[in-house]
Motif scaffolding. Sequence first.
Motif, PDB file in Angstrom:
ATOM      1  N   ARG A   1      10.696 -64.662 -60.738  1.00 41.50           N
ATOM      2  CA  ARG A   1      10.674 -66.065 -61.119  1.00 41.50           C
ATOM      3  C   ARG A   1       9.367 -66.382 -61.844  1.00 41.50           C
ATOM      4  O   ARG A   1       9.350 -67.019 -62.887  1.00 41.50           O
TER       5      ARG A   1
ATOM      6  N   SER B   1       9.179 -67.215 -65.767  1.00 39.57           N
ATOM      7  CA  SER B   1       8.682 -68.537 -66.133  1.00 39.57           C
ATOM      8  C   SER B   1       7.482 -68.405 -67.055  1.00 39.57           C
ATOM      9  O   SER B   1       7.367 -69.095 -68.061  1.00 39.57           O
TER      10      SER B   1
ATOM     11  N   VAL C   1      11.826 -70.798 -69.177  1.00 36.28           N
ATOM     12  CA  VAL C   1      12.234 -72.156 -68.822  1.00 36.28           C
ATOM     13  C   VAL C   1      12.494 -72.964 -70.078  1.00 36.28           C
ATOM     14  O   VAL C   1      13.556 -73.588 -70.240  1.00 36.28           O
TER      15      VAL C   1
ATOM     16  N   LEU D   1      15.093 -71.095 -61.936  1.00 38.05           N
ATOM     17  CA  LEU D   1      13.724 -70.857 -62.390  1.00 38.05           C
ATOM     18  C   LEU D   1      12.830 -72.031 -62.031  1.00 38.05           C
ATOM     19  O   LEU D   1      11.693 -71.871 -61.614  1.00 38.05           O
ATOM     20  N   GLU D   2      13.369 -73.225 -62.234  1.00 37.98           N
ATOM     21  CA  GLU D   2      12.527 -74.409 -62.047  1.00 37.98           C
ATOM     22  C   GLU D   2      12.374 -74.785 -60.583  1.00 37.98           C
ATOM     23  O   GLU D   2      11.308 -75.177 -60.140  1.00 37.98           O
TER      24      GLU D   2
END
Lengths: 1036, 195
Positions: free
Chosen positions: A872, A876, A881, A997-998
């Motif tokens: 992740r 990112s 993202v 991801l967020e």
Amino acid sequence: MAIIASSTSSHPTSPTLSELKQLKNRIIGTPSAKNRLAKDHAMMRMLVETTMDVMAADDVRTEAAQILGSLASLGGHTADATVLAVLIEEDALRCCLSALSTTIPTQVKLRLALARALSGISGDLAELVGPPQWGFGTLEAQSLTGAAVQTLEWFFGSEAMDIWIPMLSGVEAGVVAGMIGNVVRTQSVRERLCAWRNAGEREKKERRGWEATRPSASSGHVLRILLELTGRKETLGNALFALAAMAKDNPAVANELPLQDIVNHAKSCIGEIQLSACLCGTYILRTSSSPSPAVDAILSVLMAIIVNGTTHSAKGAFILSQLLTDSPVYAQLAFDRGALRILLTTLRRLTLPCTSLPPLPPLNPPTSALFTGPEWESWLEHDLDQPKADIRLREATLLSLASISLFSNDIRRALAEDEDETQSIDSNDPSQLHSSTSFSHQSQSSLSLILAALLSPHTSLRCAACHVVRALTRSVAVIRTNFVDSGLGWIVFAAFMGWPQARPRTALGTSGSEEEDIRVVASALRAVCNAVCEFSPLKSIYIEHGLLPRLAEFIHSDHLDADSDYPDAESDVDTEDSLRFNSLWAVKNLVRKSGPATKRQVISVLGWHRQKSTAYPENDSGCVKVSALKRSKLDDLLSSHSAKILEQVLNILRNLAEDEDGISIVLNELDIRNPFNFPTSSSPTSSTGFLLLSRLTSILNQTSSPSHSSHSGILSHSPYSSSQDVLIQSASLLANLVNSSDVNHHRMILTCPGMVHALRRVLAEQGPEVRRPVIRIVLEMVKVDLSASVTSAAAIAEELGPPKDWEESGTNANAIQGGNDEEAGGTDTMEIGYETSPFGSSVITDISSNPSSAGAGRTRGHSRNQGLTGARKILSDAGFVGTLRRIVDQHHYHPSLTHPHSHGHPHPHASVATASSGLGHTGSGIGAHSHPYAHAHGNFGSSSPNSVLLDSPGIGAGARAGGVSVGSLIVGNGIVGNAGREDREDLETARTALDWLERGDMYMYVNSYARSTSRSGGGTGSSVSTGDSGADVSDH
Amino acid sequence: MDYLVIEGYKSAAEEFAQEASVVPEVDFESIESRMRVREALQRGDVEDAIVRVNELNPEILDNNRALFFHLQQQKLIEYIRQGRVGEALQFAQDELAQLGEHSPEFLSELERTMSLLAFEHSSSTPSAIGDLLSPAQRMKTAGEVNAAILESLSQGKEVKLVQLVKLLSWGQETLKEHAEFPKMSLDDGTVLGST
């Protein structure tokens, strides 16, 4: 303007007019006389010099030119390499053109004779260089090809064209138009002709260069004149022929031509004009994207030409096969109009039934004893004596059969099951000689006709028969039944293997060359490709009888080595390339859904296996000495400059990596060496995977970067689409690799230098086809990163397991999958069987049977930490993202899809619930069915009631919400259309990946609830592989 | 006009064009040269016919093997007819045998022709073989050549009038199976009513 001739000195004893006339009358129509003349070098030299001699009388030069022209053309083309050699050696083409450049328009007869000679010689050269115009090439003189290519290159240079193109406006118009029709065979030549301007036009253009518009085909001088020539009766046929040559595969020209007028010409009463008009119309139709009603007229004319059995029949059948090739719509139309019956009737009339083969035992290859005996000898003798025109017609008919049946299963079945019901054939063939006896009284099944062609001593027939077999083997039912029963399966394999014992021979044994023609091998290979699919009964038999070493031989054959076995190797690089390409294709089909043992066997025979690993007995097919500095065979393929080859290699790897064992093979056992030729340390197991991944990274970088393409060579020869295919295969291979249960594999991918950035760029710059697997890679990696931290690796292994070939784990769910799998495999059409996105799901089974483990997941969920693989964070940081958000936002216009994410919900539960209900709503309305998890299971069995029930947004909602209620799972709408679904799926996957991801850390809680999410995510990845590779299989 | 041109009635065609004041689509020279070829064949001078055809368009015989073979066959027949057995054999060996080698489909026809030698004008010649000596064989070959030349000039090889009659006849035959109708007899041109 005039060309400096190689020699202009007059021969001391110039032949007299009567001598030349005598010579001309001696050689015309007499191949042997031509051959004798060609061997007389002094005479040949004298003829050429006389032709060029401006001091000689016109009629003498005319006769000499006529002799040259006659030498070049015999039955359309000379079949005599000696004659052709001497024409090339004496540079007759250049001489004729040079002589033409010095004549004036009043020298009508001389110019006409010279133009004919020009046309004949250039036609021969074009036939020699190829591609052949009608089916199989007639000329085989490889040693001459190089010189011929050069001469033709010169002939289509501006200097030469400035001499012969203006002749289209003179009395020689018809001859020159015919020459264009005959000689123009490649796109570059077509473009050159279109771009040609006469002196006046060029001057005008130069003067007003600043406002010069882009030259369009319509303004092309050549095209305009040819269209004018169609207005004159005596040049109509040749002009149409020339237009056809210009329009072939060339939309720029084809769209300019008046289709309706041309179709009207097809109804002419003159055979030549009919043919040319049909050919021209065919090429126009083939370049247009939408089917045209004009095809009806052309079909009926072609069918009439074939039925009439005239000298034009063969060409008519060739045109028919071209019209139908790769066109499912036209093939179906032709079938509806009865073309299949006409073709079979024609073929039956021309084929002497061969002695019926005894049923071939599936385990023993055919032996030569099978093909000896008096009945075979007389059959062979008859086949050898068959008139050439009949052989051509047979070939053309076979090719048409292959084209008509390539796409439709119904047509294939009609063809395979045809049993000669039509006994009465009213074939009136006035032009055929009596020897073309009709064999219609004997009953022959269509497959025996194909078998007879496959065993024929004529190379062209064997080749054409292989094409039919290839079309037939696209049907699963045919492979399983007729293909095996009729013996075709063995014979076509024998052709591919080049077994001489599987062909009948005369007592002398010299009926044909011992070595199978490379073109037959190539087309047999395409049939073999289809016959090695997972459901084919012949797959294992072929492997047992040496399929793999033979494939390896073609895959790793070296261009640079003079391959003395194959005379075509030098000139016909296409055949060589197609052999390699199709061999890779066969391997791709072969490894798909095969067990680990087969997979290991394949890569070891191919020499892709690392030497230190398990050695198999088959491993003797040319293993290279392991040397860190030398590139391995696989390295060579992976650095291939051909995007097509690269695509196949990657696809093989992708199919290898379709299950857990496969992934392990791909990452640990392949023989990949350092891409930069640095000596590696004595290869720890992990480094192979690492090297593969760095290789993939560089492929992703090279292929996706447009600026790089001009130097990299990967794109330089290939259209955009094939480089896109390379990207798709690379990404899909990665998508399969991330299904791995071993988190180390994820780490390997994530830490591979440049890989993450390459993926992000691909995601940002490429189209949906390429994006799809990339998004799934991202999603999968993030999910594993987060969920792997809450469960043990073993648990993940269970969860992530790719749904197919997963018998080992033996859960309830997998039993169902296995069942569905079978069904899909048994589907009659491969296309239907696999193009459907693999659906169905075991979610419900999973949840209901494992409620406790879901609960356990929750408990562990609280003990999560930073993430297991760091995916992740890495992703990112790499900017995924932003890229994903852009993709999602691009589709902003769809309110129901963007709704849940347009405003971030603080609580993941709420967010997911909104998403699910929103989707459920949309889904019922538009049939879009886009919950990424619900149908993510890469499972076959769209027909199973289970899948209909489960295949709904409701399941996803349930699963995500932690299995709230099983009842709600069934509520979702189960009726789903395939159309348009993929895009929505992609979008939804992208959105989910973005979410993860967020806000992934927040999802952890949810995720630990429903372990099926990660599991189904695994399915997402592998569904890429099954769905697409299925399509690949069918696509041959 | 079409009939006159194709069948080679040059002077009649010229007259017709003049009187009907139609512009002829073909030049009359080609008719004449075609007729010379035909005459040569009809009087049995195949050699001359071949030379003339080549003069007209050297591609015709090169591109039409069957035609060339028939011409050579005719030449052989003429030798046999004239009793020049030695020459016939020599010719068959030198020329026809080679042709047969290149195109095996002609061989049986060649054998049939050669068997003429065996009979030597005897009345017992089987008709299948004896036919080769008949004037009809010459006409047949001549017709073939005529058609080939016409085709090379991009003209229809069959007279439109004849096509029309054939179509009429076929149409009547087909219709006869289904209905009673007044028929046109081709023999005397009268319309025979069935009522």
